[in-house]
Design an enzyme around this catalytic site. Structure first.
Site, short mmCIF file in Angstrom:
data_model
loop_
_atom_site.label_atom_id
_atom_site.label_comp_id
_atom_site.label_asym_id
_atom_site.label_seq_id
_atom_site.Cartn_x
_atom_site.Cartn_y
_atom_site.Cartn_z
N HIS A 149 -8.26 3.20 -3.09
CA HIS A 149 -9.16 3.19 -1.94
C HIS A 149 -10.22 4.24 -2.20
O HIS A 149 -9.90 5.37 -2.57
CB HIS A 149 -8.40 3.51 -0.66
CG HIS A 149 -7.44 2.42 -0.26
ND1 HIS A 149 -6.79 2.40 0.94
CD2 HIS A 149 -7.03 1.31 -0.93
CE1 HIS A 149 -6.02 1.32 1.00
NE2 HIS A 149 -6.15 0.65 -0.12
N GLU A 152 0.87 -1.18 0.00
CA GLU A 152 0.00 0.00 0.00
C GLU A 152 0.90 1.22 0.00
O GLU A 152 1.86 1.29 0.77
CB GLU A 152 -0.88 0.01 1.26
CG GLU A 152 -1.75 1.25 1.35
CD GLU A 152 -2.43 1.40 2.70
OE1 GLU A 152 -3.41 0.68 2.95
OE2 GLU A 152 -1.98 2.24 3.50
#
Ligand code: FAD
Length: 317
Positions: free
Chosen positions: A94, A18
């Site tokens: 996201h 991430e």
């Protein structure tokens, strides 16, 4: 390709990352610099976080303060497109409820679909720092499950304007968040797990966990999920500790506990460099145990700094 397809065809634990969009004013090269050293581990997908607006107060003449809205890390969608273009690796943006109306969410999802992005991690988002509690946008979503239902609707060709003629179905693979140590707002674990189960029953195809430092918490979480019928892959999220101050800032920010042994190791460190080394060693130990337990993927929260994560992964296989 979808995250679930990567997981299905893997014959060993995958490694994914991430990253955060750069601070406003920084170029995309700073992201490439963070990703380049990690490409040797063949990540099947890279997540890119979303950061909503914050309120800041600027000093004005006459001692007055002016409230301003700033978005410190814009660019999630652009970075996803840049990652897919440069590395031919799937990017997972996201998407959060906070700060978006349903219409704005729909338009963002249309952009992602046009860019060929097949994956989304759907989240509620945290409260704005100065607000304390999560306040949804006017005509926005209150919980991640509401956002999820909008995406599954679009995957079925149902847009907000139900009278749109002959819509094309989107094809998003949907991930959601899970909390091995309970989401901090949930009254108890059972209720938090029931909400997670509802997300899965409404279309979530995999779960990524909040960071944890004690593997037994993850194993117990997976067991309890399976007991109530959550069968989708549960990807453990890992973050190496990289400085002394994180002994207190990580529990405060992420509502997770640090085990005694880790705290003892860190407390014995004199410098941030020592703490970083102790954090790396702890994460190696955690990762090896998780790989032995055949987890589908190790998902590293890099904070866009590749150094510690590279040292961990180099020691795993
Ligand atoms: P939800 O699933 O909506 O749950 C929030 C709370 O409400 C929980 O306590 C849950 O039990 C409860 N709840 C859920 N549904 C209901 C319901 N129907 N009725 C009553 N209560 C309910 N934040 C960002 O801003 N940007 C990011 O990029 C980001 N990435 C993340 C990635 C991961 C892997 C994780 C674990 C978290 C991430 N977060 C991010 C943080 C996340 O937004 C926060 O943890 C947020 O507080 C909760 O998000 P959620 O999607 O789990 O919320």
């Amino acid at each position: 390709m979808k995250v679930t397809e990567h997981l299905d065809k893997a014959n060993q634990t995958l490694i994914s990352f991430e990253i955060l969009p750069p601070l406003k004013g920084q170029g995309v090269q700073s992201i490439f610099d963070a990703i380049d050293p990690l490409m040797e581990f063949n990540p099947p997908f890279i997540d890119v976080t979303y950061h909503r607006e914050e309120f800041v107060y600027k000093n004005k003449s006459g001692g007055l303060l002016e409230k301003q809205i700033v978005r410190k890390r814009p660019g999630t969608v652009g970075i996803c497109a840049a990652i897919m273009n440069k590395y031919q690796v799937d990017a997972v943006p996201h998407i959060i409820c906070g700060g978006f109306s349903r219409e704005e969410t729909e338009n963002a999802l249309i952009d992602l679909d046009f860019l060929g992005i097949d994956n989304v991690l759907l989240l509620r988002g945290d409260p704005i720092k100065s607000e304390g509690i999560f306040i949804p946008e006017k005509n926005g979503h209150v919980y991640a499950i509401d956002l999820l239902k909008q995406v599954t609707n679009m995957n079925n060709g149902v847009f907000l304007d139900e009278e749109l003629p002959s819509t094309v179905k989107t094809n998003f693979c949907i991930g959601v968040a899970g909390y091995p140590e309970k989401h901090f707002e949930a009254p108890n674990f059972k209720m938090d797990l029931n909400h997670l189960k509802n997300k899965v029953e409404s279309g979530a195809e995999y779960i990524v966990t909040q960071m944890f430092f004690d593997n037994s918490k993850y194993f117990e979480f997976v067991k309890r999920c399976r007991e109530i019928g959550i069968e989708v892959p549960i990807i453990p999220g890992l973050k190496p500790i990289t400085s002394l101050k994180q002994i207190t800032s990580i529990p405060r920010t992420f509502h997770v506990d640090l085990p005694d042994d880790l705290v003892d190791n860190l407390s014995a460190c004199k410098t941030n460099e020592d703490a970083k080394q102790a954090g790396i060693e702890w994460a190696i130990h955690q990762s090896k145990e998780l790989i032995n337990a055949n987890v589908p993927c190790l998902h590293f929260y890099t904070m866009s700094r590749s150094g510690p994560v590279k040292k961990i992964v180099e020691n795993l296989f």
